[in-house]
Design an enzyme around this catalytic site. Structure first.
Site, mmCIF file in Angstrom:
data_model
loop_
_atom_site.group_PDB
_atom_site.id
_atom_site.type_symbol
_atom_site.label_atom_id
_atom_site.label_comp_id
_atom_site.label_asym_id
_atom_site.label_seq_id
_atom_site.Cartn_x
_atom_site.Cartn_y
_atom_site.Cartn_z
ATOM 1 N N HIS A 235 -1.299 14.027 3.089
ATOM 2 C CA HIS A 235 -0.826 14.469 4.398
ATOM 3 C C HIS A 235 -0.118 15.816 4.243
ATOM 4 O O HIS A 235 0.695 15.991 3.327
ATOM 5 C CB HIS A 235 0.145 13.431 4.972
ATOM 6 C CG HIS A 235 0.559 13.748 6.378
ATOM 7 N ND1 HIS A 235 -0.258 13.501 7.454
ATOM 8 C CD2 HIS A 235 1.676 14.319 6.870
ATOM 9 C CE1 HIS A 235 0.351 13.906 8.557
ATOM 10 N NE2 HIS A 235 1.523 14.409 8.238
ATOM 11 N N LEU B 283 -9.570 11.180 9.400
ATOM 12 C CA LEU B 283 -8.662 11.108 10.552
ATOM 13 C C LEU B 283 -8.683 9.791 11.316
ATOM 14 O O LEU B 283 -7.962 9.644 12.297
ATOM 15 C CB LEU B 283 -8.944 12.281 11.500
ATOM 16 C CG LEU B 283 -8.829 13.661 10.832
ATOM 17 C CD1 LEU B 283 -9.087 14.768 11.825
ATOM 18 C CD2 LEU B 283 -7.469 13.855 10.160
HETATM 19 C C1 GAR Z 1 -5.617 18.495 4.559
HETATM 20 O O1 GAR Z 1 -4.641 19.470 4.737
HETATM 21 C C2 GAR Z 1 -4.996 17.113 4.673
HETATM 22 O O2 GAR Z 1 -3.674 17.061 4.219
HETATM 23 C C3 GAR Z 1 -5.054 16.882 6.156
HETATM 24 O O3 GAR Z 1 -6.305 17.385 6.544
HETATM 25 C C4 GAR Z 1 -6.618 18.517 5.724
HETATM 26 C C5 GAR Z 1 -8.053 18.397 5.268
HETATM 27 O O4 GAR Z 1 -8.479 19.573 4.669
HETATM 28 N N1 GAR Z 1 -4.900 15.506 6.483
HETATM 29 C C6 GAR Z 1 -4.227 15.078 7.538
HETATM 30 O O5 GAR Z 1 -3.718 15.839 8.346
HETATM 31 C C7 GAR Z 1 -4.128 13.565 7.663
HETATM 32 N N2 GAR Z 1 -3.161 13.193 8.662
HETATM 33 P P1 GAR Z 1 -9.808 19.625 3.799
HETATM 34 O O6 GAR Z 1 -10.919 19.000 4.652
HETATM 35 O O7 GAR Z 1 -10.043 21.059 3.557
HETATM 36 O O8 GAR Z 1 -9.563 18.844 2.547
#
Ligand code: GAR
Length: 192
Positions: free
Chosen positions: A105, A86
């Site tokens: 994303h 992030l």
């Molecule tokens: C995922 O859904 C990814 O797309 C999002 O965070 C989540 C992480 O999940 N990313 C963002 O929102 C970036 N702007 P995870 O830790 O279970 O892989």
């Protein structure tokens, strides 16, 4: 020679898990390092399960030193994958790995991107706007949040009655099904 992947994650790391699983059995690449800005992140346990080394860093190290670039270069990393990471990537890291950093994303960019648009915030905004579809985007990273060149998108339908959990679940299913495959295609295209 297998291409070497480093994954940055801040949270649960379920996408990192899928990528580690996939590249355990791939001839094209291997996950060589997990990096996180969050010492509590479950991704550290996941890295441990795969016996993949991990590095925890803080803001100072990320933004005010070249230690991470040195670490990535020493480990001969070919591709950097942001999987639920992030923080904005500093210019020094972008310059050290041009066109070698990608992000996933949970929306169809350019809609629902930018600072503050992560995780549940994205899905809540999509539901509030009564969108009939959503999806995922895999894209190159540049100096702005969620603005680099798009590599892959896939979509799902939002049915009447779908709540936050359902939209999140549908998005996550798409992420888990596509991210590692898209990374593999990229690695195949990269010159050795
Ligand atoms: C995922 O859904 C990814 O797309 C999002 O965070 C989540 C992480 O999940 N990313 C963002 O929102 C970036 N702007 P995870 O830790 O279970 O892989």
């Amino acid at each position: 020679m297998k291409k070497r992947i480093a994954i940055f994650a801040s949270g649960s790391g379920s996408n990192a898990q899928k990528v580690m699983e996939h590249f355990k059995r791939s001839a094209d690449g291997e996950v060589a390092l997990i990096l996180t800005n969050n010492a509590e992140s479950y991704v550290l346990q996941r890295a441990d399960n795969f016996e993949i080394p991990a590095h925890v860093f803080d803001r100072h190290e990320f933004y005010e030193t070249d230690d991470i670039i040195r670490l990535l270069k020493n480990l001969q990393i070919d591709l950097i994958v942001l999987a639920g990471f992030l923080w904005l990537v500093p210019e020094s890291l972008l310059k050290a790995f041009p066109n070698k950093i990608i992000n996933i994303h949970p929306a169809l960019l350019p809609k629902y991107g930018g600072k503050g648009m992560y995780g549940d915030n994205v899905h809540k905004a999509i539901l509030a706007n009564k969108e009939e579809e959503s999806g995922i985007t895999i894209h190159f990273v540049n100096e702005h949040f969620d603005e680099g060149e798009i590599i892959h998108q896939s979509k799902f339908k939002i049915e009447p009655g779908d709540d936050l959990e359902m939209v999140k679940f549908k998005g996550q299913q798409l992420e888990h099904a596509n991210f590692a495959k898209v990374i593999e295609q990229l690695l195949k295209k990269m010159k050795s």
